[in-house]
Each structure stands twice: as C-alpha cells, then as structure tokens.
Design a protein around this motif. Sequence first.
Motif, PDB file in Angstrom:
ATOM      1  N   GLU A 151       7.760  -7.917   0.263  1.00 38.02           N
ATOM      2  CA  GLU A 151       6.227  -7.283   0.304  1.00 38.02           C
ATOM      3  C   GLU A 151       5.977  -6.853   1.582  1.00 38.02           C
ATOM      4  OE1 GLU A 151       3.931 -10.286  -1.283  1.00 38.02           O
ATOM      5  OE2 GLU A 151       4.474  -9.931  -3.349  1.00 38.02           O
ATOM      6  N   LEU A 152       6.881  -6.602   2.664  1.00 38.03           N
ATOM      7  CA  LEU A 152       6.412  -6.363   3.878  1.00 38.03           C
ATOM      8  C   LEU A 152       5.379  -7.188   4.408  1.00 38.03           C
ATOM      9  CD1 LEU A 152       6.598  -2.280   3.932  1.00 38.03           C
ATOM     10  CD2 LEU A 152       8.195  -3.906   5.029  1.00 38.03           C
ATOM     11  N   LEU A 153       5.185  -8.401   4.042  1.00 34.86           N
ATOM     12  CA  LEU A 153       4.160  -9.533   4.531  1.00 34.86           C
ATOM     13  C   LEU A 153       2.820  -8.919   4.136  1.00 34.86           C
ATOM     14  CD1 LEU A 153       5.297 -10.229   7.966  1.00 34.86           C
ATOM     15  CD2 LEU A 153       5.874 -11.395   5.952  1.00 34.86           C
ATOM     16  N   PHE A 154       2.505  -7.920   2.992  1.00 34.26           N
ATOM     17  CA  PHE A 154       1.312  -7.588   2.534  1.00 34.26           C
ATOM     18  C   PHE A 154       1.318  -8.044   0.863  1.00 34.26           C
ATOM     19  CE2 PHE A 154       1.891  -4.440   5.605  1.00 34.26           C
ATOM     20  CZ  PHE A 154       0.762  -4.817   6.707  1.00 34.26           C
ATOM     21  N   PRO A 155       0.961  -9.237   0.570  1.00 32.46           N
ATOM     22  CA  PRO A 155       0.797  -9.492  -1.001  1.00 32.46           C
ATOM     23  C   PRO A 155       0.686  -8.715  -1.720  1.00 32.46           C
ATOM     24  CG  PRO A 155       0.305 -11.318   0.526  1.00 32.46           C
ATOM     25  CD  PRO A 155       0.217 -10.249   1.370  1.00 32.46           C
ATOM     26  N   GLY A 156       1.182  -8.327  -2.798  1.00 33.15           N
ATOM     27  CA  GLY A 156       0.670  -7.500  -3.824  1.00 33.15           C
ATOM     28  C   GLY A 156       0.755  -6.020  -3.568  1.00 33.15           C
ATOM     29  N   GLU A 157       0.143  -5.466  -2.313  1.00 34.37           N
ATOM     30  CA  GLU A 157       0.146  -4.258  -1.701  1.00 34.37           C
ATOM     31  C   GLU A 157       1.499  -3.826  -1.290  1.00 34.37           C
ATOM     32  OE1 GLU A 157      -2.236  -2.045  -2.683  1.00 34.37           O
ATOM     33  OE2 GLU A 157      -3.211  -3.750  -3.810  1.00 34.37           O
ATOM     34  N   GLY A 158       2.185  -4.795  -1.001  1.00 31.19           N
ATOM     35  CA  GLY A 158       3.431  -4.416   0.007  1.00 31.19           C
ATOM     36  C   GLY A 158       4.574  -3.948  -0.962  1.00 31.19           C
ATOM     37  N   ARG A 159       4.615  -4.603  -2.251  1.00 32.90           N
ATOM     38  CA  ARG A 159       5.564  -4.050  -3.190  1.00 32.90           C
ATOM     39  C   ARG A 159       5.241  -2.451  -3.623  1.00 32.90           C
ATOM     40  NH1 ARG A 159       7.995  -8.532  -6.814  1.00 32.90           N
ATOM     41  NH2 ARG A 159       7.867 -10.417  -5.674  1.00 32.90           N
ATOM     42  N   LYS A 160       4.056  -2.238  -3.495  1.00 28.74           N
ATOM     43  CA  LYS A 160       3.558  -0.642  -4.067  1.00 28.74           C
ATOM     44  C   LYS A 160       4.177   0.029  -2.816  1.00 28.74           C
ATOM     45  CE  LYS A 160      -0.291  -1.973  -6.690  1.00 28.74           C
ATOM     46  NZ  LYS A 160      -1.807  -2.338  -6.499  1.00 28.74           N
ATOM     47  N   PHE A 161       3.871  -0.503  -1.588  1.00 30.25           N
ATOM     48  CA  PHE A 161       4.175   0.378  -0.440  1.00 30.25           C
ATOM     49  C   PHE A 161       5.927   0.465  -0.109  1.00 30.25           C
ATOM     50  CE2 PHE A 161       5.129   0.612   4.061  1.00 30.25           C
ATOM     51  CZ  PHE A 161       4.496   1.836   4.213  1.00 30.25           C
ATOM     52  N   LEU A 162       6.782  -0.501  -0.735  1.00 31.67           N
ATOM     53  CA  LEU A 162       8.115  -0.638  -0.673  1.00 31.67           C
ATOM     54  C   LEU A 162       8.537   0.263  -1.855  1.00 31.67           C
ATOM     55  CD1 LEU A 162       9.035  -4.206   0.062  1.00 31.67           C
ATOM     56  CD2 LEU A 162       9.567  -2.259   1.552  1.00 31.67           C
ATOM     57  N   GLY A 163       7.811   0.327  -3.118  1.00 26.83           N
ATOM     58  CA  GLY A 163       8.439   1.238  -3.790  1.00 26.83           C
ATOM     59  C   GLY A 163       7.976   3.054  -3.460  1.00 26.83           C
ATOM     60  N   ALA A 164       6.969   3.013  -2.791  1.00 23.36           N
ATOM     61  CA  ALA A 164       6.518   4.464  -2.383  1.00 23.36           C
ATOM     62  C   ALA A 164       7.798   4.938  -1.007  1.00 23.36           C
ATOM     63  CB  ALA A 164       5.276   4.564  -1.753  1.00 23.36           C
ATOM     64  N   LEU A 165       8.218   3.935  -0.273  1.00 21.99           N
ATOM     65  CA  LEU A 165       9.083   3.983   0.734  1.00 21.99           C
ATOM     66  C   LEU A 165      10.512   4.470  -0.004  1.00 21.99           C
ATOM     67  CD1 LEU A 165       8.489   1.730   3.608  1.00 21.99           C
ATOM     68  CD2 LEU A 165       8.174   3.927   3.562  1.00 21.99           C
ATOM     69  N   ALA A 166      11.041   3.835  -1.196  1.00 25.88           N
ATOM     70  CA  ALA A 166      11.945   4.197  -1.605  1.00 25.88           C
ATOM     71  C   ALA A 166      12.103   5.400  -2.321  1.00 25.88           C
ATOM     72  CB  ALA A 166      12.383   3.029  -2.931  1.00 25.88           C
ATOM     73  N   ILE A 167      10.696   5.630  -2.942  1.00 25.79           N
ATOM     74  CA  ILE A 167      10.674   7.255  -3.443  1.00 25.79           C
ATOM     75  C   ILE A 167      11.091   8.086  -2.351  1.00 25.79           C
ATOM     76  CG2 ILE A 167       9.353   8.861  -4.377  1.00 25.79           C
ATOM     77  CD1 ILE A 167       8.252   6.604  -6.186  1.00 25.79           C
ATOM     78  N   VAL A 168      10.355   8.013  -1.180  1.00 26.35           N
ATOM     79  CA  VAL A 168      10.501   8.852  -0.061  1.00 26.35           C
ATOM     80  C   VAL A 168      11.852   8.919   0.567  1.00 26.35           C
ATOM     81  CG1 VAL A 168       9.731   9.064   2.404  1.00 26.35           C
ATOM     82  CG2 VAL A 168       8.142   8.746   0.545  1.00 26.35           C
TER      83      VAL A 168
END
Length: 181
Positions: A151-168
């Motif tokens: 989660e990039l050390l951001f619980p909950g929101e980090g998973r969404k951000f990692l998903g966006a990074l994977a799409i990019v």
Amino acid sequence: MVLHKLQEGPWIIIHRYIGLLLGIWMFAVGVTGTVMANYRQLDVLLNAELFAATDSPRHPNLDAMVSAVNAAYPDRFILFLDRYFLSRDETYPFVLSEPMPIEAGGLDLTSIKNFEAAASLEVFVDPRTATIVGTRPYWTWIKIMRDFHRELLFPGEGRKFLGALAIVLFLTCIAGGVLWW
C-alpha cells in the motif's frame, strides 16, 4: 513519417522519464516482494529467541496463555494471535493494542476501528508453560516493508494509487512499443 516525428519530439523524453520513475518503483516493489516471499523465515532467523519454544502439547492451553498475557498487560487488549505456521516448537505471538484507559466495565474498546492499525506490541508465549518468552514492537521493519509493498504505507488509498501506477506502467509499455516501431 508520423512515427519518425514521435521518436524525435517531446514524447520520447516524456516516455523516457516516466519509464525511469516507474522502473525505480518496479525495482522497489520487486525487492520488497522478494523479501516478503521469505519474511517468515527471515523473521525466525533474526529473532530465534522469540520464536523458539519447548515442544508444545498436542492441544495447548490457550486460556492459560491468554491469562498470562492479560496478567502481564492488564491495560492492553489482545487484538489477535499471529500464528504463521502450526509448528509445535514455536511460541504463540499475541498482538496487543496500545495501553488503554481501564473503566469500571473493563477496557474502553470504542477507539479500535482496525485491529492491525491498533497493534502496538507482540508478546510471545511458550505454549507448554504458558509463560511469556519475550516481547517486541508490532511494527518491525518487515511489517513496514510489507505495508510499503502492498500500500505504499498509505492504508486503503495506497492500493488505489498502486493500481493507478500499474495502469500507467502498462500504458507506458504500449507507448514504448509504438515509439520503438
């Protein structure tokens, strides 16, 4: 002709720097993932004194272990039992909350919303003797690395951000293929 202009213009520079940034991120995710694949073995290797126990009985007395932990830490709440494997020669790690105010009815548990976020202390109990072998803070380097990986050390929101990074990253790979041809 159009592809040739794409290869010389700002798109190649944008693609290059996005690729470098995503490459650094992928390297960090790869290293933390490699460590996470072997975290249990690393944890036991680095903290053998906390995990080693006498050969426990076939049916250990969990009530006696809980009583020992509650007697030693009356101002903390047992959140969960963090057993990785069911090995008979390992201690039982109980995860406790931060110290909490004790009211007339017992501990005030209204502030606990997420058990892992509330975790503060690990207490290791020998299942044969129901005695505490040792303690350590719950948030060890391995658990921090796990949260970074997930989660990039951001619980909950980090998973969404990692998903966006994977799409990019995926779109950058496609753009690289277009620019290459």
